[in-house]
Design a protein around this motif. Structure first.
Motif, PDB file in Angstrom:
ATOM      1  N   GLY A 184     -43.312  23.410 -12.194  1.00 50.56           N
ATOM      2  CA  GLY A 184     -41.948  23.025 -12.528  1.00 50.56           C
ATOM      3  C   GLY A 184     -41.371  22.005 -11.568  1.00 50.56           C
ATOM      4  N   ALA A 185     -42.249  21.233 -10.911  1.00 47.17           N
ATOM      5  CA  ALA A 185     -41.818  20.258  -9.903  1.00 47.17           C
ATOM      6  C   ALA A 185     -41.632  18.883 -10.534  1.00 47.17           C
ATOM      7  CB  ALA A 185     -42.855  20.181  -8.781  1.00 47.17           C
ATOM      8  N   THR A 186     -41.033  17.974  -9.762  1.00 47.21           N
ATOM      9  CA  THR A 186     -40.838  16.605 -10.211  1.00 47.21           C
ATOM     10  C   THR A 186     -42.090  15.785  -9.919  1.00 47.21           C
ATOM     11  OG1 THR A 186     -38.464  16.759  -9.772  1.00 47.21           O
ATOM     12  CG2 THR A 186     -39.395  14.548  -9.999  1.00 47.21           C
ATOM     13  N   PHE A 187     -42.652  15.156 -10.955  1.00 43.43           N
ATOM     14  CA  PHE A 187     -43.791  14.261 -10.804  1.00 43.43           C
ATOM     15  C   PHE A 187     -43.325  12.845 -11.160  1.00 43.43           C
ATOM     16  CE2 PHE A 187     -47.817  17.079 -11.527  1.00 43.43           C
ATOM     17  CZ  PHE A 187     -47.340  18.005 -10.607  1.00 43.43           C
ATOM     18  N   VAL A 188     -43.593  11.889 -10.282  1.00 47.14           N
ATOM     19  CA  VAL A 188     -43.406  10.472 -10.605  1.00 47.14           C
ATOM     20  C   VAL A 188     -44.797   9.846 -10.574  1.00 47.14           C
ATOM     21  CG1 VAL A 188     -42.243   8.308 -10.061  1.00 47.14           C
ATOM     22  CG2 VAL A 188     -41.126  10.487  -9.533  1.00 47.14           C
ATOM     23  N   TYR A 189     -45.247   9.396 -11.728  1.00 43.65           N
ATOM     24  CA  TYR A 189     -46.653   9.041 -11.930  1.00 43.65           C
ATOM     25  C   TYR A 189     -46.741   7.593 -12.405  1.00 43.65           C
ATOM     26  CZ  TYR A 189     -51.436   9.779 -13.816  1.00 43.65           C
ATOM     27  OH  TYR A 189     -52.789   9.722 -14.086  1.00 43.65           O
ATOM     28  N   VAL A 190     -47.544   6.786 -11.731  1.00 45.67           N
ATOM     29  CA  VAL A 190     -47.709   5.368 -12.057  1.00 45.67           C
ATOM     30  C   VAL A 190     -49.043   5.161 -12.756  1.00 45.67           C
ATOM     31  CG1 VAL A 190     -48.326   3.181 -10.959  1.00 45.67           C
ATOM     32  CG2 VAL A 190     -46.200   4.323 -10.338  1.00 45.67           C
ATOM     33  N   THR A 191     -49.036   4.394 -13.860  1.00 45.33           N
ATOM     34  CA  THR A 191     -50.276   4.098 -14.561  1.00 45.33           C
ATOM     35  C   THR A 191     -50.122   2.842 -15.413  1.00 45.33           C
ATOM     36  OG1 THR A 191     -51.963   5.011 -16.063  1.00 45.33           O
ATOM     37  CG2 THR A 191     -49.679   5.522 -16.567  1.00 45.33           C
ATOM     38  N   ASN A 192     -51.267   2.219 -15.725  1.00 48.44           N
ATOM     39  CA  ASN A 192     -51.278   1.142 -16.720  1.00 48.44           C
ATOM     40  C   ASN A 192     -51.903   1.615 -18.021  1.00 48.44           C
ATOM     41  OD1 ASN A 192     -54.006   1.277 -16.190  1.00 48.44           O
ATOM     42  ND2 ASN A 192     -54.146  -0.700 -15.182  1.00 48.44           N
ATOM     43  N   ASP A 193     -52.191   2.914 -18.096  1.00 47.53           N
ATOM     44  CA  ASP A 193     -52.864   3.516 -19.248  1.00 47.53           C
ATOM     45  C   ASP A 193     -51.825   4.193 -20.141  1.00 47.53           C
ATOM     46  OD1 ASP A 193     -54.240   5.268 -21.002  1.00 47.53           O
ATOM     47  OD2 ASP A 193     -55.948   5.360 -19.640  1.00 47.53           O
ATOM     48  N   GLN A 194     -51.601   3.618 -21.324  1.00 52.35           N
ATOM     49  CA  GLN A 194     -50.571   4.161 -22.203  1.00 52.35           C
ATOM     50  C   GLN A 194     -50.917   5.552 -22.714  1.00 52.35           C
ATOM     51  OE1 GLN A 194     -50.538   2.633 -26.324  1.00 52.35           O
ATOM     52  NE2 GLN A 194     -51.814   0.986 -25.542  1.00 52.35           N
ATOM     53  N   VAL A 195     -52.209   5.874 -22.830  1.00 50.46           N
ATOM     54  CA  VAL A 195     -52.592   7.209 -23.281  1.00 50.46           C
ATOM     55  C   VAL A 195     -52.151   8.246 -22.254  1.00 50.46           C
ATOM     56  CG1 VAL A 195     -54.505   8.723 -23.900  1.00 50.46           C
ATOM     57  CG2 VAL A 195     -54.517   6.339 -24.646  1.00 50.46           C
ATOM     58  N   GLU A 196     -52.370   7.948 -20.966  1.00 51.75           N
ATOM     59  CA  GLU A 196     -51.891   8.852 -19.923  1.00 51.75           C
ATOM     60  C   GLU A 196     -50.381   9.023 -20.022  1.00 51.75           C
ATOM     61  OE1 GLU A 196     -53.092   7.655 -16.019  1.00 51.75           O
ATOM     62  OE2 GLU A 196     -55.226   7.685 -16.499  1.00 51.75           O
ATOM     63  N   ALA A 197     -49.680   7.913 -20.196  1.00 53.98           N
ATOM     64  CA  ALA A 197     -48.219   7.965 -20.231  1.00 53.98           C
ATOM     65  C   ALA A 197     -47.722   8.792 -21.409  1.00 53.98           C
ATOM     66  CB  ALA A 197     -47.650   6.548 -20.294  1.00 53.98           C
ATOM     67  N   LEU A 198     -48.225   8.518 -22.601  1.00 55.78           N
ATOM     68  CA  LEU A 198     -47.705   9.172 -23.795  1.00 55.78           C
ATOM     69  C   LEU A 198     -48.135  10.629 -23.891  1.00 55.78           C
ATOM     70  CD1 LEU A 198     -48.162   6.349 -26.465  1.00 55.78           C
ATOM     71  CD2 LEU A 198     -46.158   6.870 -25.078  1.00 55.78           C
ATOM     72  N   SER A 199     -49.283  10.976 -23.306  1.00 57.98           N
ATOM     73  CA  SER A 199     -49.789  12.345 -23.436  1.00 57.98           C
ATOM     74  C   SER A 199     -49.233  13.280 -22.374  1.00 57.98           C
ATOM     75  CB  SER A 199     -51.322  12.353 -23.377  1.00 57.98           C
ATOM     76  OG  SER A 199     -51.785  11.899 -22.111  1.00 57.98           O
ATOM     77  N   MET A 200     -48.846  12.771 -21.206  1.00 59.51           N
ATOM     78  CA  MET A 200     -48.414  13.653 -20.125  1.00 59.51           C
ATOM     79  C   MET A 200     -46.911  13.643 -19.876  1.00 59.51           C
ATOM     80  SD  MET A 200     -51.403  13.347 -17.228  1.00 59.51           S
ATOM     81  CE  MET A 200     -50.997  11.682 -16.747  1.00 59.51           C
ATOM     82  N   ALA A 201     -46.259  12.528 -20.090  1.00 58.04           N
ATOM     83  CA  ALA A 201     -44.876  12.358 -19.639  1.00 58.04           C
ATOM     84  C   ALA A 201     -43.885  13.074 -20.544  1.00 58.04           C
ATOM     85  CB  ALA A 201     -44.516  10.880 -19.581  1.00 58.04           C
ATOM     86  N   ASP A 202     -42.757  13.497 -19.951  1.00 55.80           N
ATOM     87  CA  ASP A 202     -41.603  13.831 -20.779  1.00 55.80           C
ATOM     88  C   ASP A 202     -40.594  12.687 -20.778  1.00 55.80           C
ATOM     89  OD1 ASP A 202     -40.174  14.378 -18.277  1.00 55.80           O
ATOM     90  OD2 ASP A 202     -41.148  16.329 -18.332  1.00 55.80           O
ATOM     91  N   ARG A 203     -40.730  11.759 -19.796  1.00 53.58           N
ATOM     92  CA  ARG A 203     -39.966  10.513 -19.822  1.00 53.58           C
ATOM     93  C   ARG A 203     -40.849   9.384 -19.308  1.00 53.58           C
ATOM     94  NH1 ARG A 203     -34.981  10.612 -21.323  1.00 53.58           N
ATOM     95  NH2 ARG A 203     -34.521   8.547 -20.506  1.00 53.58           N
ATOM     96  N   VAL A 204     -40.659   8.193 -19.901  1.00 55.70           N
ATOM     97  CA  VAL A 204     -41.459   7.016 -19.559  1.00 55.70           C
ATOM     98  C   VAL A 204     -40.527   5.847 -19.286  1.00 55.70           C
ATOM     99  CG1 VAL A 204     -43.205   5.373 -20.377  1.00 55.70           C
ATOM    100  CG2 VAL A 204     -43.349   7.769 -21.055  1.00 55.70           C
ATOM    101  N   ALA A 205     -40.843   5.077 -18.233  1.00 57.41           N
ATOM    102  CA  ALA A 205     -40.182   3.790 -18.006  1.00 57.41           C
ATOM    103  C   ALA A 205     -41.244   2.713 -18.110  1.00 57.41           C
ATOM    104  CB  ALA A 205     -39.517   3.748 -16.639  1.00 57.41           C
ATOM    105  N   VAL A 206     -41.017   1.710 -18.944  1.00 58.12           N
ATOM    106  CA  VAL A 206     -41.979   0.632 -19.154  1.00 58.12           C
ATOM    107  C   VAL A 206     -41.520  -0.585 -18.351  1.00 58.12           C
ATOM    108  CG1 VAL A 206     -43.238  -0.740 -20.846  1.00 58.12           C
ATOM    109  CG2 VAL A 206     -42.356   1.521 -21.481  1.00 58.12           C
ATOM    110  N   LEU A 207     -42.384  -1.045 -17.437  1.00 56.73           N
ATOM    111  CA  LEU A 207     -42.068  -2.179 -16.570  1.00 56.73           C
ATOM    112  C   LEU A 207     -42.861  -3.413 -16.977  1.00 56.73           C
ATOM    113  CD1 LEU A 207     -40.643  -0.110 -14.700  1.00 56.73           C
ATOM    114  CD2 LEU A 207     -41.704  -1.275 -12.759  1.00 56.73           C
ATOM    115  N   LYS A 208     -42.206  -4.556 -16.823  1.00 55.77           N
ATOM    116  CA  LYS A 208     -42.865  -5.845 -16.998  1.00 55.77           C
ATOM    117  C   LYS A 208     -42.250  -6.811 -15.993  1.00 55.77           C
ATOM    118  CE  LYS A 208     -43.301  -9.795 -20.124  1.00 55.77           C
ATOM    119  NZ  LYS A 208     -42.685 -10.467 -21.283  1.00 55.77           N
TER     120      LYS A 208
END
Length: 358
Positions: A184-208
């Motif tokens: 139940g902790a806070t995770f801030v996770y960086v990736t360039n893999d959209q599958v990781e982002a969409l499958s694990m996150a409850d919130r996503v920020a997309v950077l460019k």
């Protein structure tokens, strides 16, 4: 508590503007993923949160307190690196125990904490091994255990699965999601893999290029992309884009095709538009009122499905179909479109003309 708030972060390295006004709100207990291509500013964002980089402007707030000037050791954050960063001469037990020893915990407290975390990660059998005696996946688990063994304000993870093979990455995605639910902790996770982002996150920020393009739930980012770039970056196969304009109750393509104008768009007539169509919202096997004439360009068998490439004018549409579908290049096809799930973008600015209205 484990909230992280970034306000207007700017950071440059010489002439390179790594962060250009990054503002994010990471709720307590969330699995928050920062997603973007190489050079987007993801790692710089994470290092600025950790205090390893000092922003040129803006602020970092931890649990509501301005921590911008705090040293890394005073922020109470745990970081997991891409390259594991294990002590090569230490056993897994010693690596995991090192943060607790540095904080003066007793041997009994350390043993209890290491046992608890190693059980959570299923690595009890590795505790007496050194890194050279472990596989990449095993080292990654030990590196995670070293971060998890204490209870920091938040966990920062910098592309931790990049060096693993595909099978292990899939396995570790499941494990990380399970661990997050358990802690139940806070995770801030960086990736360039959209599958990781969409499958694990409850919130996503997309950077460019150092700017936040969109932040929201994975469903919001996928289903209602804020602009053409987000729509093209998130999703596989990539979204297909067709140039068109609105004319009365129709959308008229620059290649001469015509579709009913979706009721959810308010784009004025003759405005240059891009119609965005995802492969799962197209069909070459069903017929409907909204369809586009085209010809078969190629087939991409993927085992559980086949992606059908259909040429419509100068564009190639990618359509998901059953795995047994067949055909010959040049064969005439009709592509049926689910207009309720389509997207429209301003051709000049790339901004969505549909996200706010559905």
């Amino acid at each position: 508590m484990g909230t992280v708030t970034l306000q207007g972060l700017r950071k440059s390295f010489g002439r390179v503007q790594a962060l250009d006004g990054v503002t994010l709100d990471v709720p307590d207990g969330s699995f928050f993923v920062v997603l973007g291509p190489s050079g987007a500013g993801k790692t710089t964002t994470l290092r600025t949160i950790a205090g390893l980089e000092k922003p040129d402007a803006g602020s970092v707030h931890l649990d509501g307190r301005d921590a911008t000037g705090d040293a890394p050791a005073d922020r109470d954050l745990a970081m997991v690196f891409q390259n594991y960063a294990l002590y090569p001469r230490h056993t897994a037990y010693e690596n995991i125990a090192s943060p607790l020893r540095a904080r003066g915990r007793s041997p009994g407290e350390i043993a209890e904490a290491v046992d608890r975390i190693s059980g959570l990660l299923h690595i009890e059998r590795l505790l007496r091994r050194r890194p050279a005696q472990m596989s990449g996946g095993e080292m990654q688990r030990v590196a995670l255990a070293r971060a998890l063994v204490r209870s920091p304000r938040a966990f920062l993870m910098d592309e931790p699965l990049t060096n693993l093979d595909l099978k292990l990455r899939v396995e570790m995605r499941t494990e990380l999601s399970r661990i997050h639910r358990s802690l139940g902790a806070t995770f801030v996770y960086v990736t360039n893999d959209q599958v990781e982002a969409l499958s694990m996150a409850d919130r996503v920020a997309v950077l460019k290029e150092g700017r936040v393009q969109q932040a929201g739930t994975p469903a919001e980012v996928y289903e209602r992309p804020a602009n053409r770039w987000v729509a093209g970056f998130v999703g596989s196969p990539p979204i297909s884009l067709l140039a068109c304009r609105a004319e009365g109750d129709r959308l008229i393509g620059t290649d001469g095709w015509s579709l009913p104008r979706p009721g959810w768009t308010t784009a004025e007539d003759d405005r240059p538009l891009l119609l965005g169509l995802r492969s799962e919202d197209l069909s070459v096997e069903q017929r409907g009122d909204a369809s586009l004439p085209g010809e078969l360009y190629g087939l991409e068998p993927l085992g559980d499905r086949t992606v059908v490439d259909v040429r419509v004018g100068t564009a190639i549409l990618k359509v998901k179909a059953r795995p047994t579908i067949s055909g010959s290049p040049g064969e005439r096809l009709l592509v049926t479109v689910d207009l309720d799930r389509a997207h429209l973008f301003d051709a000049s600015t790339g901004q969505s003309l549909s996200a706010a209205t559905r």
